[in-house]
Scaffold this motif. Structure first.
Motif, PDB file in Angstrom:
ATOM      1  N   LEU A 420       0.829  -1.206   0.000  1.00 25.91           N
ATOM      2  CA  LEU A 420       0.000   0.000   0.000  1.00 25.91           C
ATOM      3  C   LEU A 420       0.861   1.252   0.000  1.00 25.91           C
ATOM      4  O   LEU A 420       0.553   2.241  -0.672  1.00 25.91           O
ATOM      5  CB  LEU A 420      -0.926  -0.016   1.228  1.00 25.91           C
ATOM      6  N   HIS A 421       1.958   1.218   0.782  1.00 26.33           N
ATOM      7  CA  HIS A 421       2.837   2.392   0.846  1.00 26.33           C
ATOM      8  C   HIS A 421       3.433   2.713  -0.521  1.00 26.33           C
ATOM      9  O   HIS A 421       3.527   3.868  -0.928  1.00 26.33           O
ATOM     10  CB  HIS A 421       3.941   2.133   1.866  1.00 26.33           C
ATOM     11  N   TYR A 422       3.783   1.655  -1.254  1.00 29.65           N
ATOM     12  CA  TYR A 422       4.364   1.886  -2.601  1.00 29.65           C
ATOM     13  C   TYR A 422       3.294   2.325  -3.608  1.00 29.65           C
ATOM     14  O   TYR A 422       3.476   3.283  -4.360  1.00 29.65           O
ATOM     15  CB  TYR A 422       5.049   0.603  -3.080  1.00 29.65           C
ATOM     16  N   ASN A 423       2.159   1.627  -3.566  1.00 32.58           N
ATOM     17  CA  ASN A 423       1.124   1.895  -4.568  1.00 32.58           C
ATOM     18  C   ASN A 423       0.389   3.201  -4.321  1.00 32.58           C
ATOM     19  O   ASN A 423      -0.214   3.761  -5.246  1.00 32.58           O
ATOM     20  CB  ASN A 423       0.105   0.758  -4.612  1.00 32.58           C
ATOM     21  N   LEU A 424       0.403   3.707  -3.103  1.00 29.30           N
ATOM     22  CA  LEU A 424      -0.275   4.980  -2.832  1.00 29.30           C
ATOM     23  C   LEU A 424       0.545   6.182  -3.292  1.00 29.30           C
ATOM     24  O   LEU A 424       0.094   7.313  -3.186  1.00 29.30           O
ATOM     25  CB  LEU A 424      -0.580   5.102  -1.330  1.00 29.30           C
ATOM     26  N   GLY A 425       1.756   5.934  -3.743  1.00 29.66           N
ATOM     27  CA  GLY A 425       2.522   7.038  -4.323  1.00 29.66           C
ATOM     28  C   GLY A 425       1.902   7.507  -5.631  1.00 29.66           C
ATOM     29  O   GLY A 425       1.050   6.834  -6.225  1.00 29.66           O
ATOM     30  N   LYS A 426       2.277   8.641  -6.096  1.00 28.56           N
ATOM     31  CA  LYS A 426       1.718   9.177  -7.349  1.00 28.56           C
ATOM     32  C   LYS A 426       2.084   8.266  -8.504  1.00 28.56           C
ATOM     33  O   LYS A 426       3.244   7.949  -8.733  1.00 28.56           O
ATOM     34  CB  LYS A 426       2.251  10.593  -7.622  1.00 28.56           C
ATOM     35  N   LEU A 427       1.075   7.885  -9.267  1.00 26.03           N
ATOM     36  CA  LEU A 427       1.296   6.916 -10.330  1.00 26.03           C
ATOM     37  C   LEU A 427       2.169   7.477 -11.444  1.00 26.03           C
ATOM     38  O   LEU A 427       2.821   6.730 -12.151  1.00 26.03           O
ATOM     39  CB  LEU A 427      -0.061   6.475 -10.897  1.00 26.03           C
ATOM     40  N   GLY A 428       2.142   8.741 -11.648  1.00 22.02           N
ATOM     41  CA  GLY A 428       2.926   9.327 -12.737  1.00 22.02           C
ATOM     42  C   GLY A 428       4.381   9.534 -12.389  1.00 22.02           C
ATOM     43  O   GLY A 428       5.196   9.838 -13.259  1.00 22.02           O
ATOM     44  N   GLN A 429       4.741   9.421 -11.096  1.00 22.41           N
ATOM     45  CA  GLN A 429       6.116   9.668 -10.703  1.00 22.41           C
ATOM     46  C   GLN A 429       7.024   8.514 -11.126  1.00 22.41           C
ATOM     47  O   GLN A 429       6.595   7.372 -11.224  1.00 22.41           O
ATOM     48  CB  GLN A 429       6.199   9.867  -9.189  1.00 22.41           C
ATOM     49  N   ALA A 430       8.316   8.866 -11.355  1.00 20.16           N
ATOM     50  CA  ALA A 430       9.278   7.849 -11.782  1.00 20.16           C
ATOM     51  C   ALA A 430       9.655   6.959 -10.607  1.00 20.16           C
ATOM     52  O   ALA A 430       9.720   7.392  -9.455  1.00 20.16           O
ATOM     53  CB  ALA A 430      10.509   8.512 -12.355  1.00 20.16           C
ATOM     54  N   SER A 431       9.856   5.699 -10.948  1.00 17.88           N
ATOM     55  CA  SER A 431      10.344   4.734  -9.969  1.00 17.88           C
ATOM     56  C   SER A 431      11.584   4.089 -10.571  1.00 17.88           C
ATOM     57  O   SER A 431      12.124   4.561 -11.574  1.00 17.88           O
ATOM     58  CB  SER A 431       9.247   3.700  -9.686  1.00 17.88           C
ATOM     59  N   THR A 432      12.061   2.987  -9.959  1.00 12.45           N
ATOM     60  CA  THR A 432      13.204   2.254 -10.502  1.00 12.45           C
ATOM     61  C   THR A 432      12.820   0.785 -10.612  1.00 12.45           C
ATOM     62  O   THR A 432      11.824   0.319 -10.037  1.00 12.45           O
ATOM     63  CB  THR A 432      14.446   2.399  -9.611  1.00 12.45           C
ATOM     64  N   ILE A 433      13.623   0.059 -11.367  1.00 10.15           N
ATOM     65  CA  ILE A 433      13.392  -1.378 -11.499  1.00 10.15           C
ATOM     66  C   ILE A 433      13.457  -2.060 -10.126  1.00 10.15           C
ATOM     67  O   ILE A 433      12.661  -2.959  -9.805  1.00 10.15           O
ATOM     68  CB  ILE A 433      14.411  -1.993 -12.477  1.00 10.15           C
ATOM     69  N   TYR A 434      14.406  -1.607  -9.322  1.00  6.72           N
ATOM     70  CA  TYR A 434      14.545  -2.196  -7.979  1.00  6.72           C
ATOM     71  C   TYR A 434      13.264  -2.015  -7.171  1.00  6.72           C
ATOM     72  O   TYR A 434      12.754  -2.968  -6.549  1.00  6.72           O
ATOM     73  CB  TYR A 434      15.728  -1.543  -7.254  1.00  6.72           C
ATOM     74  N   GLU A 435      12.701  -0.804  -7.142  1.00  4.61           N
ATOM     75  CA  GLU A 435      11.473  -0.548  -6.389  1.00  4.61           C
ATOM     76  C   GLU A 435      10.301  -1.353  -6.952  1.00  4.61           C
ATOM     77  O   GLU A 435       9.446  -1.849  -6.204  1.00  4.61           O
ATOM     78  CB  GLU A 435      11.151   0.943  -6.415  1.00  4.61           C
ATOM     79  N   GLU A 436      10.227  -1.485  -8.279  1.00  8.76           N
ATOM     80  CA  GLU A 436       9.162  -2.268  -8.893  1.00  8.76           C
ATOM     81  C   GLU A 436       9.267  -3.744  -8.496  1.00  8.76           C
ATOM     82  O   GLU A 436       8.261  -4.401  -8.208  1.00  8.76           O
ATOM     83  CB  GLU A 436       9.227  -2.117 -10.419  1.00  8.76           C
ATOM     84  N   ILE A 437      10.494  -4.266  -8.491  1.00  8.06           N
ATOM     85  CA  ILE A 437      10.689  -5.675  -8.116  1.00  8.06           C
ATOM     86  C   ILE A 437      10.305  -5.915  -6.655  1.00  8.06           C
ATOM     87  O   ILE A 437       9.641  -6.911  -6.303  1.00  8.06           O
ATOM     88  CB  ILE A 437      12.145  -6.101  -8.383  1.00  8.06           C
ATOM     89  N   GLU A 438      10.695  -4.973  -5.770  1.00  9.03           N
ATOM     90  CA  GLU A 438      10.371  -5.123  -4.344  1.00  9.03           C
ATOM     91  C   GLU A 438       8.864  -5.084  -4.128  1.00  9.03           C
ATOM     92  O   GLU A 438       8.298  -5.861  -3.366  1.00  9.03           O
ATOM     93  CB  GLU A 438      11.059  -4.020  -3.535  1.00  9.03           C
ATOM     94  N   ALA A 439       8.165  -4.164  -4.814  1.00 13.02           N
ATOM     95  CA  ALA A 439       6.708  -4.097  -4.677  1.00 13.02           C
ATOM     96  C   ALA A 439       6.056  -5.363  -5.234  1.00 13.02           C
ATOM     97  O   ALA A 439       5.053  -5.863  -4.687  1.00 13.02           O
ATOM     98  CB  ALA A 439       6.176  -2.870  -5.399  1.00 13.02           C
TER      99      ALA A 439
END
Length: 582
Positions: A420-439
């Motif tokens: 929830l903490h990751y997905n509640l961030g703004k959807l348009g903001q940039a993330s990284t592959i590492y953060e995507e894998i962890e989520a």
């Protein structure tokens, strides 16, 4: 340099100047081309005409002079060779001085013979016998000037025992015209220094030289066989007894100082040259050029007048536009509708007034939307309270589970809280592959607990891509799609992220697969698949997110075989991801 040219055009070439320049170029360039073509055509025509006239006239003069010289030759033959005149001359010279009566009687008979010869040849003037050793003469048919000496005359040509002189002033004391003369040796047994001297008749040579059809000032120069000037009507420029400038037997035309010259060679080898001042030669051409120049000035004046009228026609509508813009800047409306009487400009003014109305309406709409935006900001703050309250509550549940030894609940709540903490961030903001894998890992934990079966998830990620930016929340919907399409208890999902010229993401499962129709609906007609619970919504989000962030540079494709599984391929360009703000 290019920037300087652009700056000059922008700063100094106003619309008025540009209209004048374009109009002048469009009118003058064709006119100048026509003038140049006409000039060269007329120049060629006039030059050929003038040169042909001069050469023709020169040929006539040369033929006339040849005829005259031929006549001199013919008469000299009658007086020089053996015959009645020659015999009587020989007898007269053989008489002793004591026989004065007989001598005078014979001289009288010789003069009668000479008079008969000259009478039958009207083009013959002064005729006499010249004794070279004594420098005396006798049997003249007219008075002779003092200091008469054929040796001092300008030699024109010499061949076959006869010498031709001239043109020169006549030795006849009653004639001051230019003549041609001939001197031929008389073969006598007693003396070898006797010559017959003959001149052309009264005004004959002058008439031949003045027979000029050119129409301008024309001078003549006579050259002997070697190009030496024997006679010159321009003694200061073409000096007598000098070689003619640039003389050549093949050259018949040329220029020297301020003159054009044309040469005609005779059959005997001597030449006559016609010399014409350049001003007279170009007179007719210059007259035509002056006429063209006057016409060009008139044409230029008309072009400037037309350009000025064109400018006025453009200037008045521009003033109308300027007034409309000023009134628009002052938020005022012109009470009287101005018409330019030019349909195109009236149409533009009408369009401008409509645009002005639309702009004012947009200003009012923006003002209303700005007020609404403030209200939405307050509302957004209120909505943010609920997710934070939910996360705080889940955190409390987590600690209660830890305290009571509920490890399964602890694991579930921790994963849900992180997700929830990751997905509640703004959807348009940039993330990284590492953060995507962890989520994605947290999501898979929740799904395994939810479906109560074990499925294998393999993740292979190149180290080079761990920190590369990608849009947030793109891996979870793709994996979710694999779970929804028939993954069984012994199924597996393989996630590969590699780096080549782009970031390549591959999600493969060994589920039941999908038909081509289902794939087409997922990619191009998501509404059909949305009717099935949880299917197509996430994939449609990923597709729209990639189009928004990368345009045509990203690619999303699905390959599936019924009963064998599905592969989702995503290609992302290596670039900075745009951030989309709410």
């Amino acid at each position: 340099m290019k920037e300087n040219v652009k700056s000059f055009l922008y700063d100094y070439l106003t619309l008025k100047k540009r209209i004048f320049i374009i109009f002048l170029c469009s009118t003058l360039i064709p006119f100048i081309c026509i003038v140049l073509i006409s000039y060269y055509a007329i120049y060629s025509i006039l030059t050929n005409k003038i040169q042909s006239g001069i050469q023709s006239n020169l040929k006539q003069v040369e033929l006339s002079l040849e005829s005259t010289i031929s006549n001199l030759n013919h008469v000299s033959q009658q007086l020089a060779f053996a015959g009645s005149v020659g015999k009587k001359l020989d007898q007269m010279l053989s008489l002793p001085a004591s026989q004065s009566f007989e001598r005078s009687q014979m001289i009288s008979e010789l003069k009668d013979e000479l008079s008969l010869v000259t009478f039958t040849n009207p083009n013959i003037g002064l005729t006499l016998y010249y004794f070279q050793n004594d420098h005396t003469y006798d049997l003249e048919n007219s008075g002779v000037k003092e200091n008469f000496s054929p040796e001092k005359l300008p030699l024109l040509a010499e061949y076959s025992g006869i010498s031709y002189y001239g043109p020169h002033l006549s030795n006849n004391q009653f004639d001051n015209n230019f003549v041609l003369s001939a001197r031929r040796k008389v073969d006598l047994p007693l003396r070898d220094d006797v010559y017959v001297y003959i001149e052309t008749g009264f005004h004959l040579t002058q008439n031949i030289l003045n027979n000029d059809q050119f129409g301008g000032t024309n001078f003549h120069v006579f050259l002997d066989n070697n190009g030496r000037i024997a006679f010159s009507e321009l003694p200061d420029t073409f000096v007598k007894d000098t070689i003619f400038p640039s003389f050549s037997n093949e050259k018949t035309f040329g220029t020297y100082n301020e003159f054009y010259w044309f040469r005609q060679a005779s059959n005997q080898g001597w030449s006559i040259v016609s010399v014409i001042p350049k001003a007279d030669y170009n007179r007719e051409m210059n007259q035509w050029f002056v006429q063209i120049l006057l016409f060009s000035l008139l044409f230029l004046g008309m072009s400037l007048l037309m350009a000025w009228l064109l400018w006025k026609m453009v200037y008045l509508p521009l003033n109308g536009f300027n007034r409309e813009i000023k009134l628009m800047a002052q938020n005022r409306v012109q009470t009287v509708t101005v018409r330019t009487k030019i349909p195109e400009f009236d149409f533009l003014l009408h369009q401008f007034r409509q645009m002005r109305e639309q702009i004012w309406n947009l200003f009012a709409e923006v003002e209303q939307k700005e007020k609404r935006r403030v209200d939405l900001e307050v509302e957004k703050l209120l909505y943010q309270i609920n997710p934070h309250f939910l996360m705080n509550t889940l955190d409390t549940v987590h600690w209660l589970a830890v305290m009571n030894g509920q490890n399964e609940i602890d694991r579930l709540v921790s994963s849900l809280n992180k997700l929830l903490h990751y997905n509640l961030g703004k959807l348009g903001q940039a993330s990284t592959i590492y953060e995507e894998i962890e989520a994605l890992k947290q999501y898979l934990i929740l799904q395994q607990i939810r479906y109560d079966f074990k499925f294998d998830v393999q993740m292979n990620v190149d180290e080079e891509v761990w920190n590369m930016p990608v849009p947030r929340f793109i891996l979870q919907p793709l994996v979710e799609n694999s779970l929804y399409h028939g993954l069984s208890d012994d199924g597996y999902i393989k996630v590969d992220v590699s780096l080549t010229n782009a970031i390549l993401i591959s999600i493969h499962d060994n589920g039941s697969g999908m038909s081509e129709e289902t794939i087409h609906n997922l990619l191009h007609n998501p509404e059909t698949e949305n009717k099935k619970v949880g299917m197509g919504i996430g994939l449609n989000y990923v597709k729209r997110m990639l189009e928004s962030q990368y345009g045509d540079q990203a690619d999303l494709s699905i390959k599936s075989v019924i009963g064998k599984g599905t592969t989702i391929l995503v290609s992302l360009p290596i670039m900075e991801v745009k951030s989309r703000h709410d």
